[in-house]
Design a protein around this motif. Structure first.
Motif, short mmCIF file in Angstrom:
data_model
loop_
_atom_site.label_atom_id
_atom_site.label_comp_id
_atom_site.label_asym_id
_atom_site.label_seq_id
_atom_site.Cartn_x
_atom_site.Cartn_y
_atom_site.Cartn_z
N GLN A 108 0.82 -1.21 0.00
CA GLN A 108 0.00 0.00 0.00
C GLN A 108 0.86 1.27 0.00
OE1 GLN A 108 -2.46 -0.46 3.46
NE2 GLN A 108 -3.77 -2.01 2.51
N THR A 109 2.18 1.12 0.01
CA THR A 109 3.07 2.27 0.12
C THR A 109 3.38 2.85 -1.25
OG1 THR A 109 4.10 1.36 2.09
CG2 THR A 109 5.32 3.05 0.91
N THR A 110 3.17 4.15 -1.40
CA THR A 110 3.51 4.86 -2.63
C THR A 110 4.47 6.01 -2.37
OG1 THR A 110 1.57 6.30 -2.40
CG2 THR A 110 1.32 4.30 -3.71
N HIS A 111 4.64 6.37 -1.09
CA HIS A 111 5.49 7.51 -0.75
C HIS A 111 6.95 7.18 -1.02
CE1 HIS A 111 7.31 10.79 1.53
NE2 HIS A 111 6.12 11.37 1.51
N GLY A 112 7.67 8.12 -1.63
CA GLY A 112 9.06 7.90 -1.99
C GLY A 112 9.99 7.75 -0.81
N LEU A 113 9.57 8.20 0.36
CA LEU A 113 10.42 8.12 1.55
C LEU A 113 10.00 6.98 2.47
CD1 LEU A 113 10.81 11.93 2.42
CD2 LEU A 113 12.59 10.40 1.55
N TYR A 114 9.38 5.96 1.92
CA TYR A 114 8.85 4.90 2.78
C TYR A 114 9.94 4.20 3.58
CZ TYR A 114 10.55 1.15 -0.28
OH TYR A 114 11.35 0.28 -0.98
N LYS A 115 11.19 4.20 3.07
CA LYS A 115 12.28 3.52 3.76
C LYS A 115 12.75 4.26 5.00
CE LYS A 115 14.31 0.61 0.21
NZ LYS A 115 15.57 0.15 -0.43
N ILE A 116 12.31 5.51 5.15
CA ILE A 116 12.76 6.29 6.31
C ILE A 116 11.61 6.96 7.06
CG2 ILE A 116 13.11 8.44 5.03
CD1 ILE A 116 15.56 8.98 6.68
N GLN A 117 10.39 6.89 6.52
CA GLN A 117 9.27 7.61 7.12
C GLN A 117 9.02 7.24 8.58
OE1 GLN A 117 7.77 10.17 5.29
NE2 GLN A 117 7.16 10.68 7.39
N PRO A 118 9.07 5.96 8.97
CA PRO A 118 8.86 5.64 10.40
C PRO A 118 9.88 6.34 11.31
CG PRO A 118 8.67 3.66 9.07
CD PRO A 118 9.19 4.73 8.16
N PHE A 119 11.12 6.43 10.85
CA PHE A 119 12.14 7.13 11.64
C PHE A 119 11.83 8.62 11.72
CE2 PHE A 119 16.10 9.58 11.81
CZ PHE A 119 16.60 9.15 13.04
N LEU A 120 11.42 9.24 10.60
CA LEU A 120 11.08 10.66 10.61
C LEU A 120 9.91 10.93 11.55
CD1 LEU A 120 11.38 11.57 6.81
CD2 LEU A 120 13.06 11.93 8.62
N ASP A 121 8.91 10.05 11.54
CA ASP A 121 7.76 10.21 12.43
C ASP A 121 8.17 10.11 13.90
OD1 ASP A 121 6.18 10.42 10.19
OD2 ASP A 121 5.52 8.34 10.21
N SER A 122 9.04 9.14 14.20
CA SER A 122 9.53 8.97 15.57
C SER A 122 10.34 10.18 16.01
CB SER A 122 10.39 7.71 15.67
OG SER A 122 11.04 7.62 16.92
N LEU A 123 11.19 10.69 15.11
CA LEU A 123 12.02 11.85 15.44
C LEU A 123 11.15 13.08 15.69
CD1 LEU A 123 15.10 12.30 15.62
CD2 LEU A 123 15.00 13.23 13.31
N GLN A 124 10.11 13.25 14.86
CA GLN A 124 9.22 14.39 15.04
C GLN A 124 8.50 14.34 16.38
OE1 GLN A 124 8.93 17.21 13.08
NE2 GLN A 124 7.93 17.76 14.99
N GLN A 125 8.04 13.17 16.76
CA GLN A 125 7.37 13.03 18.05
C GLN A 125 8.31 13.37 19.20
OE1 GLN A 125 5.76 9.05 18.18
NE2 GLN A 125 4.32 9.43 16.50
N SER A 126 9.57 12.96 19.08
CA SER A 126 10.54 13.25 20.15
C SER A 126 10.88 14.73 20.20
CB SER A 126 11.81 12.42 19.95
OG SER A 126 12.47 12.77 18.74
#
Length: 519
Positions: free
Chosen positions: A219-237
């Motif tokens: 279901q993934t189409t975003h070009g940054l799918y390989k790093i998006q979970p890390f970006l989300d975690s970093l933003q929350q922190s």
């Protein structure tokens, strides 16, 4: 003569008092720049080195009449006052007030005086995030070998090895070597003290298989799918560890190549170097330099998403600004913006969300829809430095200020009736509206931050875009960790500079007992 000297001194003291009231802190990096001790104000002259914050050229704008000013004795502009009033813009200025900021600023948790560099770093990149890198790397290595054949030299990576891997790459930000493999060489950038923790061959194996997301979801189409979970975690922190001041800035931070390296490159070598396929935007606290939020946009040639469908740059920059400001809606924050973001429509939309703005305007880079033409053209008559003209529509003020060139500002965060001053070494005090002084002071701090940030950018240059984004955001996390360290009791125990903090972090990631920084 003595009276003139006393008057000049009182003006300087008044300006410095206003500067302090604008919530600009001291140098959070602990390393003074060339002029930080003498002139705290940003140079808003036409010969500024910043591409985004320069004046309009005197010769390449269409001329339309004389330049009118709020100062007495200035000629009237080509557009009549009646015509301006018909369009909603008027010369009649009124006071405006910005509501108090609804949050207290500063770190969200008190760190103990014994906290080490890795403790601050792991506020943003904790063990569970690193453990996920371990899991995904091992999964990718297994799948890769199932497809291309077994790698006899490979064994599953462990948590301690992954920390050491991060430490080795991070060390390039301190020693400024483009190849992390230089650590194991016999050359200038070799580092025998840390090279013994892991062999070069083992490091290269981990580097080969390193992943944050091993496999693409159907279901993934975003070009940054390989790093998006890390970006989300970093933003929350970022959001959970620090509350920014009322004044913040939206901009693209300096992430260019090493300035010394660039100056030694030939034009042919520069053309060979691949351009980044992404742009990074941030929302940054102007009182501390803490980066509160990041937004990564993939450029042309990447997967199409809703952002790529936007027709032009103003639309894209407006979209980015809205994404960066979602979490500060209703808090009465004051946002500073560059020409690519500044627009009347965006500022009016932000005002409905109780976000106030102050932005530099450019007739070439900004969306000027809804602004009076008389304020966007330069006069034929040369002007005196410090002259300005202001028109107002509702709570929005449009300022055209002259200082070796024309600078235009759009704001609803500062009253157009309040005066300020720009202090320059050679020119002395240059009068201006308070909005101009505030913009200059806050952007000055961010420019100094950018200068120092570029010194500690991880120099490792991978080819894959998601890895470039990863190491860039790791660099941001380390800078944020140092800012929190300087605001903690731990800084009063051992006053590490940014370079010493980075060295200590590398040694702690590598698991070395001796964590004393190089003196």
């Amino acid at each position: 003569m003595a009276e003139c000297g006393r008057k000049a001194l009182s003006l300087l003291e008044a300006a410095r008092s206003r500067y302090e009231s604008l919530q600009i802190s001291d140098d959070v990096f602990g390393e003074s720049g060339d002029d930080s001790s003498e002139n705290p104000f940003y140079s808003t002259s036409a010969d500024s080195n910043s591409e985004n914050y320069t004046s309009e050229s005197y010769s390449d704008e269409q001329r339309a009449g004389d330049f009118s000013s709020n100062q007495p004795g200035c000629p009237t502009g080509s557009m009549s006052n009646c015509q301006a009033e018909d369009e909603g813009w008027s010369d009649n200025l009124r006071e405006i007030t910005v509501r108090p900021y609804s949050e207290t600023s500063g770190p969200c948790q008190k760190m103990p005086a014994t906290a080490s560099a890795i403790d601050f770093f792991q506020l943003f990149v904790p063990d569970n995030v690193i453990q996920n890198m371990v899991t995904q790397t091992n999964m990718y290595a297994k799948k890769y070998q199932e497809r291309f054949g077994k790698d006899e030299g490979w064994s599953n990576v462990t948590l301690s090895e992954m920390k050491a891997f991060l430490g080795y790459v991070t060390s390039t930000s301190i020693h400024h070597c483009e190849s992390v493999l230089s650590i194991w060489s016999s050359g200038f950038y070799s580092n025998k003290s840390i090279a013994l923790i892991m062999t070069q061959s083992r490091f290269e194996k981990i580097l080969k298989y390193f992943h944050i997301v091993a496999f693409r979801s159907s279901q993934t189409t975003h070009g940054l799918y390989k790093i998006q979970p890390f970006l989300d975690s970093l933003q929350q922190s970022f959001e959970s560890t620090f509350r920014p001041s009322q004044t913040q800035v939206l901009h693209e931070p300096l992430i260019d190549e090493d300035p010394v390296f660039i100056t030694t490159c030939t034009e042919r070598e520069l053309r060979k170097r691949k351009k980044r396929k992404f742009s990074l935007w941030v929302r940054q606290c102007t009182a501390t330099g803490f980066i509160c939020q990041i937004y990564v946009h993939l450029k042309e040639g990447t997967n199409i998403d809703a952002v790529d469908a936007l027709k032009n740059k103003p639309q894209l920059h407006s979209f980015v600004a809205k994404q960066l400001c979602q979490s500060i809606s209703g808090k009465n924050a004051v946002i500073f913006t560059g020409p690519s973001i500044t627009s009347l429509n965006l500022f009016e939309e932000f005002e409905k969300q109780e976000i106030y703005c102050c932005g530099l305007l450019s007739t070439r880079k900004s969306d000027c829809t809804g602004l009076p033409p008389s304020m966007l053209t330069n006069p034929d008559v040369p002007q005196v430095r410090g002259q300005y003209k202001t028109k107002m529509k509702g709570s929005m003020s449009l300022i055209c200020w002259y200082n070796k060139g024309y600078f235009r500002f759009l704001t609803n965060a500062y009253s157009p009736k309040k005066q300020g001053v720009i202090i320059k070494r050679k020119s002395g005090e240059i009068p201006c509206p308070l909005a101009v002084e505030a913009f200059a002071a806050h952007l000055s701090y961010i420019c100094k931050y950018d200068d120092k940030y570029s010194k500690y950018f991880i120099f490792h240059k991978p080819n894959k875009t998601w890895q470039q984004v990863f190491w860039l955001t790791i660099s941001i996390a380390i800078n944020n960790a140092y800012i929190l360290y300087k605001m903690s009791d731990a800084y009063h125990v051992k006053r590490y500079s940014r370079a010493q903090f980075g060295e200590r972090l590398v040694r702690e990631l590598l698991g070395l007992e001796d964590c004393s920084p190089t003196q």
